[in-house]
Structure formats: C-alpha cells, structure tokens
Enzyme design. Structure first.
Site, short mmCIF file in Angstrom:
data_model
loop_
_atom_site.label_atom_id
_atom_site.label_comp_id
_atom_site.label_asym_id
_atom_site.label_seq_id
_atom_site.Cartn_x
_atom_site.Cartn_y
_atom_site.Cartn_z
N CYS A 42 0.84 -1.20 0.00
CA CYS A 42 0.00 0.00 0.00
C CYS A 42 0.88 1.25 0.00
CB CYS A 42 -0.91 0.00 1.22
SG CYS A 42 -2.11 1.37 1.21
N ASP A 44 0.36 3.76 1.70
CA ASP A 44 0.27 4.34 3.04
C ASP A 44 1.66 4.67 3.60
OD1 ASP A 44 0.08 4.41 6.03
OD2 ASP A 44 -2.03 3.97 5.62
N ARG A 46 2.81 4.86 6.45
CA ARG A 46 3.27 4.12 7.64
C ARG A 46 3.85 2.75 7.29
NH1 ARG A 46 -2.54 4.53 10.34
NH2 ARG A 46 -2.96 4.02 8.16
N HIS A 98 -2.24 -4.06 5.04
CA HIS A 98 -1.96 -3.60 6.41
C HIS A 98 -3.25 -3.24 7.13
CE1 HIS A 98 -2.58 0.84 5.78
NE2 HIS A 98 -2.44 0.46 4.53
#
Ligand code: CO
Length: 213
Positions: A42, A44, A46, A98
């Site tokens: 992803c 993302d 994080r 995730h």
C-alpha cells in the site's frame, strides 16, 4: 527550517555514513540491480517496505498503490511485473496489506469521492466475493481486518493469473507468492498466505507455453 530541506540534509548524512563503512558502496550500486524480492504494498506512509523488513538498496523491487491492488489493466504494475519476473527474475513476490488501511475502509463505505472510487471498486469486488463470511463477523473492526486479509489473498490470485508468473512457473518453482499483513498498531509483519505453482487455480486461467521459447 523548511521541512523539505531536512530531507536533503538527511541524505547528505546518509551518504557520509554509507561511505564511512564502505567507500565503494555507491560504485557497486551503480553496477546494476538483482533484487530477490518484489514488493507490492500500500502507498500508506506508515508501511515502509525497506524499514519494516530490514532490507537495503538493491534488495527489493517495489510497487506501491492504494490498498495494494493487483489488476491486469494497470499498465504501471503489469510493466513492472513483467520486468521484475522475467528480466530481473525475482524469487519472491510479496503482496503486503496492512491494518488500518484507509483504502479498505473506503471500500466498506458508500461515500463518493471521484476517480478514486473506480480504484476502490476493486476492493468492493473482494467484499462481494466474500460477503457471507464478512457479514457473519461480530463488529466493524473485524470486518475491516478480515477484508484486508481477503484483499491480499485475491491480489495474490491476480498475480498467479498473469502470464508472466506462469511463464516462470513453467520453468521452475519460482517465483513464490507471499501474502502478508503489516500490523500498524504494533509493527508486526504477519505471513498469512503462501502460493506456489502447485496450488490449485481454475484452469480457465492457465496458459500453455511452448517449451521451445
Ligand atoms: Co492502505
């Protein structure tokens, strides 16, 4: 200081540290890449593939998009997959979802945003395929987590359906496909699935290869 300037300073520090340990480090990097891993994760911020897996430059060929989707109409990913699987000849492909994935959460909702809706539709399709299982779960958090896992599984299947992966499977055991989930709340990577050429797949998706090629 402007925050972006810090990035450039960090880079200078990093170069210095690398050269302190090994003065030919970058000269070797310039010779080429032969990464054993292909990561599809992803976008993302994080979920940082190198950091969470302890890999460094040259070890992982990386593709990231919203909610780690593998779709055969994605020219970007299919080009990368062809190159990674057939030219770089990676041994392992990891699809990593995730927890707390905003893309998966959006798929569970009904708000219209824009072009992103078209992308998120891929995850709604995963929900649709597994509706019975998902709707038997107790609460929204469980549904969210399970849909993350199921999404990884379906994207792994989408990889297995490509001619690139099957071309390599025709020659040998690699690439092995791995489905992982990264737990944002505690940093844990969980290996949830593993798929090889011997795993069952509807034969309508199987390609035939001419041995002479
Ligand atoms: Co995400």
């Amino acid at each position: 200081m402007d925050r972006y300037k810090q990035l450039l300073e960090n880079n200078q520090d990093w170069v210095r540290r690398k050269l302190e340990v090994d003065e030919s480090y970058f000269a070797r990097q310039a010779e080429g890449q032969q990464p054993p891993f292909l990561w599809i994760g992803c976008a993302d911020s994080r979920v940082v593939p190198d950091e969470i897996t302890g890999t460094g430059p040259g070890e992982m060929f990386v593709h990231r998009n919203i909610a780690n989707i593998v779709t055969h109409s994605d020219l970007n990913l299919m080009s990368l997959l062809e190159y990674g699987v057939l030219s770089l000849r990676v041994d392992h492909i990891i699809v990593c979802g995730h927890t707390h994935c905003g893309g998966v959460q959006a798929a569970l909702g009904h708000r219209k945003t824009g072009i992103l809706d078209k992308w998120i539709r891929n995850i709604k399709d995963v929900y649709h395929m597994h509706r019975e299982e998902l709707e038997a779960l107790a609460d929204e958090q469980e549904v969210w987590n399970r849909l993350v896992e199921l999404n990884v599984r379906e994207q792994l299947m989408n990889l297995a359906k490509t001619s690139f992966v099957q071309r390599r499977w025709h020659e040998g055991e690699f690439p092995v496909l791995h489905g992982w989930v990264y737990h944002v709340e505690d940093g844990r990577l969980e290996a949830t699935l593993r798929m090889t050429r011997d795993d069952p797949m509807d034969r309508i998706y199987r390609y035939e290869f001419d041995d002479a090629v």
